[in-house]
Enzyme design. Structure first.
Site, PDB file in Angstrom:
ATOM      1  N   ASN A  45      56.021  41.425  63.529  1.00  0.00           N
ATOM      2  CA  ASN A  45      55.488  40.905  62.309  1.00  0.00           C
ATOM      3  C   ASN A  45      55.297  39.595  62.240  1.00  0.00           C
ATOM      4  O   ASN A  45      55.726  39.065  60.779  1.00  0.00           O
ATOM      5  CB  ASN A  45      55.971  42.034  61.165  1.00  0.00           C
ATOM      6  CG  ASN A  45      55.060  42.065  60.127  1.00  0.00           C
ATOM      7  OD1 ASN A  45      53.392  42.153  60.029  1.00  0.00           O
ATOM      8  ND2 ASN A  45      55.992  41.567  58.839  1.00  0.00           N
ATOM      9  N   LEU A  69      63.965  43.956  70.736  1.00  0.00           N
ATOM     10  CA  LEU A  69      65.583  44.353  69.913  1.00  0.00           C
ATOM     11  C   LEU A  69      66.054  46.340  70.409  1.00  0.00           C
ATOM     12  O   LEU A  69      67.567  46.826  70.991  1.00  0.00           O
ATOM     13  CB  LEU A  69      66.266  44.088  69.017  1.00  0.00           C
ATOM     14  CG  LEU A  69      67.754  44.243  68.417  1.00  0.00           C
ATOM     15  CD1 LEU A  69      68.736  43.307  69.421  1.00  0.00           C
ATOM     16  CD2 LEU A  69      67.902  44.319  66.922  1.00  0.00           C
ATOM     17  N   LYS A  94      59.664  47.159  57.668  1.00  0.00           N
ATOM     18  CA  LYS A  94      59.492  47.210  56.118  1.00  0.00           C
ATOM     19  C   LYS A  94      58.243  47.602  55.783  1.00  0.00           C
ATOM     20  O   LYS A  94      58.717  47.871  54.435  1.00  0.00           O
ATOM     21  CB  LYS A  94      60.259  45.529  55.725  1.00  0.00           C
ATOM     22  CG  LYS A  94      58.157  44.656  56.082  1.00  0.00           C
ATOM     23  CD  LYS A  94      59.087  43.435  55.105  1.00  0.00           C
ATOM     24  CE  LYS A  94      57.679  42.120  54.991  1.00  0.00           C
ATOM     25  NZ  LYS A  94      58.049  41.321  54.357  1.00  0.00           N
ATOM     26  N   SER A 134      68.330  46.325  51.224  1.00  0.00           N
ATOM     27  CA  SER A 134      67.638  46.430  50.282  1.00  0.00           C
ATOM     28  C   SER A 134      67.990  47.065  48.710  1.00  0.00           C
ATOM     29  O   SER A 134      68.682  48.259  48.548  1.00  0.00           O
ATOM     30  CB  SER A 134      66.700  47.073  50.928  1.00  0.00           C
ATOM     31  OG  SER A 134      66.287  47.324  50.300  1.00  0.00           O
ATOM     32  N   THR A 136      66.476  48.763  48.236  1.00  0.00           N
ATOM     33  CA  THR A 136      65.522  50.179  47.313  1.00  0.00           C
ATOM     34  C   THR A 136      67.259  51.253  47.840  1.00  0.00           C
ATOM     35  O   THR A 136      66.217  52.537  47.563  1.00  0.00           O
ATOM     36  CB  THR A 136      64.886  49.852  48.972  1.00  0.00           C
ATOM     37  OG1 THR A 136      63.975  51.161  49.215  1.00  0.00           O
ATOM     38  CG2 THR A 136      65.562  50.255  50.138  1.00  0.00           C
ATOM     39  N   TYR A 158      61.252  54.320  55.036  1.00  0.00           N
ATOM     40  CA  TYR A 158      61.769  52.598  54.711  1.00  0.00           C
ATOM     41  C   TYR A 158      63.268  52.622  54.645  1.00  0.00           C
ATOM     42  O   TYR A 158      64.266  52.152  55.548  1.00  0.00           O
ATOM     43  CB  TYR A 158      61.245  52.070  54.946  1.00  0.00           C
ATOM     44  CG  TYR A 158      61.664  50.419  54.480  1.00  0.00           C
ATOM     45  CD1 TYR A 158      61.788  50.301  54.951  1.00  0.00           C
ATOM     46  CD2 TYR A 158      61.656  50.232  52.916  1.00  0.00           C
ATOM     47  CE1 TYR A 158      62.722  48.164  55.065  1.00  0.00           C
ATOM     48  CE2 TYR A 158      62.337  49.048  52.632  1.00  0.00           C
ATOM     49  CZ  TYR A 158      63.398  48.437  53.948  1.00  0.00           C
ATOM     50  OH  TYR A 158      62.996  46.996  53.427  1.00  0.00           O
ATOM     51  N   LYS A 162      67.355  52.123  56.146  1.00  0.00           N
ATOM     52  CA  LYS A 162      68.330  51.125  55.384  1.00  0.00           C
ATOM     53  C   LYS A 162      69.896  51.969  55.175  1.00  0.00           C
ATOM     54  O   LYS A 162      70.670  50.985  55.091  1.00  0.00           O
ATOM     55  CB  LYS A 162      67.539  50.435  54.124  1.00  0.00           C
ATOM     56  CG  LYS A 162      66.581  49.922  54.183  1.00  0.00           C
ATOM     57  CD  LYS A 162      67.135  48.177  55.317  1.00  0.00           C
ATOM     58  CE  LYS A 162      66.010  47.309  55.670  1.00  0.00           C
ATOM     59  NZ  LYS A 162      65.961  45.800  56.942  1.00  0.00           N
ATOM     60  N   ASN A 187      64.480  41.223  44.970  1.00  0.00           N
ATOM     61  CA  ASN A 187      62.882  41.561  45.169  1.00  0.00           C
ATOM     62  C   ASN A 187      62.221  39.830  46.225  1.00  0.00           C
ATOM     63  O   ASN A 187      62.301  38.699  45.490  1.00  0.00           O
ATOM     64  CB  ASN A 187      61.636  41.311  44.017  1.00  0.00           C
ATOM     65  CG  ASN A 187      61.690  43.079  44.450  1.00  0.00           C
ATOM     66  OD1 ASN A 187      62.804  43.729  43.878  1.00  0.00           O
ATOM     67  ND2 ASN A 187      60.380  42.985  44.356  1.00  0.00           N
TER      68      ASN A 187
END
Ligand code: NAD
Ligand code: UFG
Length: 350
Positions: A45, A69, A94, A134, A136, A158, A162, A187
């Site tokens: 990405n 990775l 993400k 995050s 989130t 997603y 996390k 953000n």
């Protein structure tokens, strides 16, 4: 923010996902602070151009490995070739909506890559880790601002990766010498002042800021404002936008706290935000001011899964990491506009 002491133990840092939006800004700050950098990224990405531009901005060199990775054999060779002192782990997928359609892709990539990293860190006695978490992970918080003690929940795959990674790291910290700082980003927005690096989304942007920037530059017609009936000041969603350079500096402060053995705990969590919420309409109006362009928008239905507002209590990072965000929303928007106009096609023109 405090200066690094002249004598420090961390010298060589591995940055996973370092070619991406946030990673490239972290690389600038780390190189400017005099660290030796190893960047590992599969470019799924991102573009290697971002790293070439990091070298232009800093007039310093880094070592880059295009590598996945999850490929333990390949990543082992990186640990064998360098004496790594600390890792900043950003590599991951993400996109919330894609994670709902392809959950296994997200679990496979985000979880397996972290397991490989943690195994190799243990094997090579690398004991300092900063992880990109995050906001989130707070799910739908009951009140604002959100502090680090709030209950955790995930509303999509997603977000669940996390949460799982945070848990995995906490477990490992309990029984090994690993020291970790989990940074929960709010953000991220804006770009480096030079206009040379910034956010370069593939296809139609999912996030507000890059979408608004593409409307302002004439690439897209109008912004869809997802909902104007939230219980917020103007009915549109409120978020805590943080300048990506401030965010990057938070990573240096986290490393410094670990380097100095400051009493922050073996696995410590910090929110990185400004503590200030802005609505979608604030962002659109602010971008018009920053760019001098009209940003057309239309009010549409709420986006499924969105929450009304989310902004951080950042007092823990202020106090323990000696960090605070310095840049205003206006500066984020001006910098995003400079990046957008200097690179209308992102890195693909290089
Ligand atoms: P990004 O997509 O620009 O950067 C992530 C990088 O990881 C990319 O360069 C990608 O190529 C690389 N990558 C992905 N999987 C990999 C793998 N298996 N092996 C090697 N490289 C791999 O995203 P970003 O916005 O810079 O985000 C960086 C990190 O911060 C991510 O972990 C993301 O989840 C987290 N985060 C981002 C935001 C945000 O809004 N941008 C908010 C909170 C947390
Ligand atoms: N929005 C619009 N139109 C758009 C895009 C977004 O109105 O085209 C609104 C959203 O409804 C929300 C606000 O703008 O109210 C911000 O939306 P973003 O998609 O930019 O950001 P989110 O807060 O939804 O999510 C982002 C990342 C998540 C991360 C979270 C917290 O996408 O991965 O911030 O860090 F978890």
């Amino acid at each position: 923010m405090r200066q690094w002491p002249r004598r420090r133990r961390i010298n060589c840092i591995l940055v996973t996902g370092g070619a991406g939006y946030i990673g490239s800004h972290i690389c600038v700050e780390l190189l400017e602070a005099g660290f030796q950098l190893i960047v590992l990224d599969n470019l799924s990405n991102s573009s290697q151009q971002s790293l070439k531009r990091v070298e232009v901005i800093t007039d310093k060199e880094l070592t880059f490995y295009q590598m996945d990775l999850t490929d333990k054999v390949a990543v082992t060779s990186v640990f064998e070739s360098h004496s790594i002192d600390a890792v900043i782990h950003l590599a991951g997928l993400k996109a919330v909506s894609e994670s709902c359609e392809l959950p296994l892709k997200y679990y496979q990539n985000n979880i397996n890559s972290t397991l490989v990293l943690l195994e190799l860190m243990a094997q090579f006695s690398v004991n300092k880790l900063v992880f990109s978490s995050s906001a989130t992970v707070y799910g739908e918080p009951e009140k604002m601002p959100v502090d680090e003690t709030f209950p955790l929940a995930a509303t999509n795959p997603y977000g669940r990766t996390k949460l799982m990674i945070e848990d995995i790291i906490r477990d490992v910290c309990q029984v090994t010498a690993l020291n970790t700082v989990l940074l929960r980003y709010f953000n991220p927005a804006g770009a480096h002042k030079s206009g040379l690096i910034g956010e370069d989304p593939n296809g139609i942007p999912n996030n507000l800021l890059p979408y608004v920037a593409q409307v302002a530059v004439g690439k897209r017609e109008k912004v869809s404002v997802f909902g104007d009936d939230y219980p917020t000041k103007d009915g549109t969603g409120v978020r805590d936008y943080i300048h990506v350079v401030d965010l990057a500096k938070g990573h240096l402060q986290a490393l410094q706290a670990m380097d100095e053995d400051r009493e922050i705990g073996q696995c410590k969590v910090f929110n990185l935000g400004t503590g200030q919420g802005y609505s979608v309409l604030d962002v659109i109006k602010g971008f018009e001011k920053a760019s001098g362009q009209k940003v057309d928008y239309q009010l549409t239905a709420r986006r499924s899964g969105d929450i009304a507002e989310c902004y951080a209590n950042v007092s823990l990072a202020n106090e323990k990491l000696h960090w605070h965000a310095e840049k205003s929303l206006d500066e984020m928007l001006e910098d995003a506009w400079r990046w957008q106009t200097m690179n209308p096609e992102g890195y693909s023109n290089d």
